[in-house]
Structures are given as C-alpha cells and as structure tokens.
Write a protein that holds these residues in place. Structure first.
Motif, mmCIF file in Angstrom:
data_model
loop_
_atom_site.group_PDB
_atom_site.id
_atom_site.type_symbol
_atom_site.label_atom_id
_atom_site.label_comp_id
_atom_site.label_asym_id
_atom_site.label_seq_id
_atom_site.Cartn_x
_atom_site.Cartn_y
_atom_site.Cartn_z
ATOM 1 N N ARG A 1 4.355 4.588 9.625
ATOM 2 C CA ARG A 1 4.806 5.745 10.425
ATOM 3 C C ARG A 1 3.813 6.899 10.370
ATOM 4 O O ARG A 1 4.069 7.951 10.948
ATOM 5 C CB ARG A 1 6.162 6.234 9.898
ATOM 6 C CG ARG A 1 7.232 5.165 9.892
ATOM 7 C CD ARG A 1 8.493 5.661 9.214
ATOM 8 N NE ARG A 1 9.304 6.513 10.069
ATOM 9 C CZ ARG A 1 10.392 7.151 9.663
ATOM 10 N NH1 ARG A 1 10.795 7.033 8.414
ATOM 11 N NH2 ARG A 1 11.071 7.888 10.485
ATOM 12 N N CYS A 2 2.707 6.715 9.641
ATOM 13 C CA CYS A 2 1.847 7.865 9.358
ATOM 14 C C CYS A 2 0.751 8.032 10.412
ATOM 15 O O CYS A 2 -0.009 7.100 10.675
ATOM 16 C CB CYS A 2 1.209 7.689 7.976
ATOM 17 S SG CYS A 2 0.154 9.071 7.539
ATOM 18 N N PRO A 3 0.624 9.217 10.986
ATOM 19 C CA PRO A 3 -0.417 9.432 12.000
ATOM 20 C C PRO A 3 -1.828 9.464 11.407
ATOM 21 O O PRO A 3 -2.798 9.398 12.160
ATOM 22 C CB PRO A 3 -0.052 10.808 12.586
ATOM 23 C CG PRO A 3 0.788 11.485 11.554
ATOM 24 C CD PRO A 3 1.480 10.405 10.786
ATOM 25 N N ALA B 1 1.431 12.309 -2.997
ATOM 26 C CA ALA B 1 0.974 10.926 -3.110
ATOM 27 C C ALA B 1 0.382 10.508 -1.766
ATOM 28 O O ALA B 1 1.101 9.976 -0.898
ATOM 29 C CB ALA B 1 2.131 10.020 -3.498
ATOM 30 N N CYS B 2 -0.882 10.803 -1.573
ATOM 31 C CA CYS B 2 -1.538 10.481 -0.303
ATOM 32 C C CYS B 2 -3.052 10.381 -0.534
ATOM 33 O O CYS B 2 -3.602 11.221 -1.239
ATOM 34 C CB CYS B 2 -1.222 11.569 0.725
ATOM 35 S SG CYS B 2 -2.117 11.355 2.287
ATOM 36 N N HIS B 3 -3.697 9.376 0.066
ATOM 37 C CA HIS B 3 -5.163 9.257 -0.049
ATOM 38 C C HIS B 3 -5.873 10.375 0.698
ATOM 39 O O HIS B 3 -7.026 10.653 0.435
ATOM 40 C CB HIS B 3 -5.622 7.911 0.504
ATOM 41 C CG HIS B 3 -5.110 6.746 -0.282
ATOM 42 N ND1 HIS B 3 -5.335 6.599 -1.623
ATOM 43 C CD2 HIS B 3 -4.389 5.655 0.106
ATOM 44 C CE1 HIS B 3 -4.756 5.475 -2.045
ATOM 45 N NE2 HIS B 3 -4.184 4.895 -1.024
ATOM 46 N N ILE C 1 -7.381 1.784 3.919
ATOM 47 C CA ILE C 1 -7.024 1.829 2.490
ATOM 48 C C ILE C 1 -5.514 2.030 2.300
ATOM 49 O O ILE C 1 -4.925 1.536 1.340
ATOM 50 C CB ILE C 1 -7.817 2.950 1.755
ATOM 51 C CG1 ILE C 1 -7.540 2.898 0.258
ATOM 52 C CG2 ILE C 1 -7.504 4.321 2.318
ATOM 53 C CD1 ILE C 1 -8.335 3.903 -0.561
ATOM 54 N N CYS C 2 -4.882 2.743 3.223
ATOM 55 C CA CYS C 2 -3.445 3.037 3.105
ATOM 56 C C CYS C 2 -2.609 1.755 3.156
ATOM 57 O O CYS C 2 -1.503 1.708 2.620
ATOM 58 C CB CYS C 2 -2.998 3.967 4.219
ATOM 59 S SG CYS C 2 -3.967 5.471 4.335
ATOM 60 N N ARG C 3 -3.131 0.723 3.832
ATOM 61 C CA ARG C 3 -2.370 -0.522 3.989
ATOM 62 C C ARG C 3 -2.422 -1.383 2.739
ATOM 63 O O ARG C 3 -1.649 -2.326 2.600
ATOM 64 C CB ARG C 3 -2.892 -1.319 5.188
ATOM 65 C CG ARG C 3 -2.628 -0.621 6.508
ATOM 66 C CD ARG C 3 -3.295 -1.324 7.680
ATOM 67 N NE ARG C 3 -3.055 -0.660 8.949
ATOM 68 C CZ ARG C 3 -3.562 0.504 9.341
ATOM 69 N NH1 ARG C 3 -4.360 1.133 8.562
ATOM 70 N NH2 ARG C 3 -3.274 1.048 10.489
ATOM 71 N N GLY D 1 0.836 -1.203 0.000
ATOM 72 C CA GLY D 1 0.000 0.000 0.000
ATOM 73 C C GLY D 1 0.863 1.242 0.000
ATOM 74 O O GLY D 1 1.850 1.325 -0.740
ATOM 75 N N CYS D 2 0.530 2.205 0.818
ATOM 76 C CA CYS D 2 1.373 3.396 0.963
ATOM 77 C C CYS D 2 2.583 3.017 1.812
ATOM 78 O O CYS D 2 2.425 2.580 2.954
ATOM 79 C CB CYS D 2 0.583 4.516 1.638
ATOM 80 S SG CYS D 2 1.628 5.924 2.047
ATOM 81 N N VAL D 3 3.779 3.224 1.270
ATOM 82 C CA VAL D 3 4.979 2.776 1.999
ATOM 83 C C VAL D 3 5.203 3.563 3.287
ATOM 84 O O VAL D 3 5.969 3.147 4.150
ATOM 85 C CB VAL D 3 6.253 2.847 1.113
ATOM 86 C CG1 VAL D 3 6.220 1.792 0.028
ATOM 87 C CG2 VAL D 3 6.453 4.240 0.542
HETATM 88 FE FE1 SF4 Z 1 0.055 7.247 3.205
HETATM 89 FE FE2 SF4 Z 1 -1.514 9.362 3.135
HETATM 90 FE FE3 SF4 Z 1 -2.420 7.087 4.128
HETATM 91 FE FE4 SF4 Z 1 -0.592 8.494 5.460
HETATM 92 S S1 SF4 Z 1 -2.707 9.087 5.026
HETATM 93 S S2 SF4 Z 1 -0.575 6.300 5.121
HETATM 94 S S3 SF4 Z 1 0.601 9.285 3.758
HETATM 95 S S4 SF4 Z 1 -1.815 7.465 2.016
#
Ligand code: SF4
Length: 322
Positions: free
Chosen positions: A290-292, A317-319, A297-299, A284-286
């Motif tokens: 670490r993302c707060p 590049a972010c949902h 969906i990000c996974r 998913g999103c690499v």
């Molecule tokens: Fe990645 Fe954005 Fe999801 Fe954070 S919110 S994990 S940056 S897609």
C-alpha cells in the motif's frame, strides 16, 4: 514526559493465535499474528495513544497490558519489575481497563454502587461499608448525581454509562487505565465531555493512560506520545506534537492526511487498498503493498524501528523515513 519514571514497559511482545487444524475435519493449521515484536513503555502520569486501523492489533496489545491476554513471546515490566505471578497480583489493582461499549461492559442487574465497588469486592480489599463509601465518592468525581448509586445501567445515557465504567476503573486507585476506544460508541458532543473528564482525573490522580483509538483527531487532544500500529507491528512512535507536525512513516502520513486540520494542506498521498490479512502478512515491510514510496528492498527486508534523521525521540520502521 521526559524525566518521569517508567511505569509499564513491553519488550518484543508477540501475540499469535493458532486457527483451524486437527478435529474431525482436519484442515491446515494457520497462525494469526495479532501482534509481532512490539516494544513500548509508558511513564508515570503519561498518556500514550495506540493508533491504527481495525485489525492492527491495538486492542490485543491493550489486553496484554491489562493482563487479559497472555503474550506468545516477549516480556513486560511494571515499575521496573519483571511481570511474574506475584508482580501481577499487585499490578492487577494498578492497571484497570475501560472498554468501548459501556452498555455491554456493565452488568444490567447490578445497581451502580455495586458495579463501581465490584473491583474492590473481587480483590477483597475493603468491607461493604468502605466499598459503598468509595462508590459514593467516585460518582461525584465522574460527574454523576448522587442518586445514581441506587439506579441501574439502563437508566443512563451512553455518556453517563461511560462515566460509570470510568468510576469502576478508578475504584482500586489504579496507576494506569487502558482505555480501549472509550469514545467511539458515543455522540461527538459527548466525546469531548468524556475527554475532559479523563484529563481532569489524570491531574487529580496522576494517572497514566494507554489510550487506544482508530482516530488520530481524537488523540490530538489528550495524549503525550503516539504509537502507530500497522498489521500488528509498531511503525512509528513519537511525541504527539512531532508526529502531527512531521510524521516520519508513510503510513502515519497517510493516516494524518485523512484527518482534516485547520491550516494544514494535504501533503501526501492518501492510503490505498485494504490492510492484508494477519494470517498472511506480506514479506519484507508489511506496508509495502500500500506504500507509495515502496522500493525493491521493501519487498524483502523488514525495516527496524529507529530514529528519524535528526530526531532522537521520533522512531519509525521504514527504509526511507522522512
Ligand atoms: Fe515500508 Fe518504508 Fe518501504 Fe514504504 S518506503 S514500503 S513504509 S519500508
């Protein structure tokens, strides 16, 4: 730099390194993805910063632009032409590189005049007298005394050695200099002198720079646009002022939070944990471990680089980009 002609463009560049496998000991073959599907361009006279933590792939991409690393996939254009062998010959003169450590980048056995003139000697583009004249002209342009020409690298300070490295990069009159962490080996007091020199040279020669740095505070003084890398992926590209005022990607927000700025209160959470290994990037999103702001969906789904709401020149590049 709106309106300036495109100088260099990278389209979906990936750089993979195969590790292990085969040989007497056998073992599993693994792939290190140093860069994945990276696209950006640099205009004539523009400075683009490539920013990220150690291991983000920024030096690998700098080497691709400088012709020192062949990409695994993707295409590169120079002044509108696809880079093939003949184009590379011309581009090799037009794209030069300055490395982080000026001491190891300079041959200790050569006098400064020969070091600066070396690219011209290798290219066979000037006779000895013309090369020495060019070296004399360049030592003055980079602020070194004329007697520097007959001296050797060990006789100079770190800042002076970086000036020699810049003079060498300027010798073939390039259009673009890839500056790979050119300040990080220098004292803070010297860093601003080299930054000012780079700015002056840009005005004199209408140079473009690809300025590679782990330090957002440094790039704020020099660059037109910023490209932020995380684990070999481009996560945000934006004009400098926009990126600093309204960062869109959570990683950029966290990076900016670690930069002390006058009059700006911390608005976001600081980055947590370590960057994962490029040998085993998360699905998913690499950035999701670490993302707060990470959601389900990000996974599973990698986000694409796209403009933030209401901002056509700022891509992230972010949902859930801001
Ligand atoms: Fe990645 Fe954005 Fe999801 Fe954070 S919110 S994990 S940056 S897609």
């Amino acid at each position: 730099m709106s309106g300036a002609a495109e100088l260099v463009a990278l389209e979906r560049i990936s750089v993979h390194f195969a590790l292990g496998g085969g040989g007497l000991l056998g073992g599993r073959r693994r792939v290190l993805r140093a860069a994945q599907d990276v696209s950006f361009s640099i205009a004539e006279g523009e400075t683009l910063a490539l920013v990220g933590e150690s291991g983000s792939g920024k030096s690998t991409l700098g080497n691709v632009v400088a012709g020192l690393q062949v990409p695994t996939a993707g295409r590169m254009r120079f002044r509108g032409k696809e880079m093939d062998r003949p184009t590379w010959k011309a581009a090799r003169r037009a794209i030069q590189i300055v490395f982080q450590d000026p001491f190891s980048a300079l041959d200790p056995r050569m006098p400064v005049s020969d070091i600066i003139a070396e690219p011209l000697r290798i290219q066979g583009s000037a006779g000895r007298v013309a090369r020495q004249e060019r070296a004399a002209e360049l030592v003055q342009q980079v602020g070194l005394p004329r007697d520097a020409l007959n001296r050797y690298p060990h006789e100079f300070s770190g800042g002076q050695r970086q000036r020699i490295a810049i003079a060498r990069a300027l010798a073939p009159a390039p259009a673009l200099i890839v500056a790979d962490e050119p300040l990080s080996a220098l004292d803070v007091s010297i860093q601003s002198q080299i930054l000012n020199l780079m700015k002056d040279l840009q005005e004199q020669h209408r140079l473009s720079y690809l300025f590679i740095s782990h330090d957002l505070a440094v790039v704020n003084h020099l660059v037109d646009r910023v490209a932020v890398l995380y684990l070999g992926r481009l996560v945000e590209v934006a004009p400098r002022a926009d990126l600093f005022a309204t960062p869109s990607h959570p990683y950029t927000q966290a990076l900016l939070d670690s930069v002390p700025r006058i009059g700006v209160r911390r608005r976001h959470r600081t980055i947590r944990g370590e960057m994962p290994s490029p040998l085993n990037p998360p699905p998913g999103c690499v950035f999701h471990p670490r993302c707060p702001k990470a959601q389900e969906i990000c996974r599973v789904e990698p986000p694409q680089l796209a403009s933030a709401p209401g901002r056509t020149t700022q891509l992230a590049a972010c949902h859930f980009k801001d």
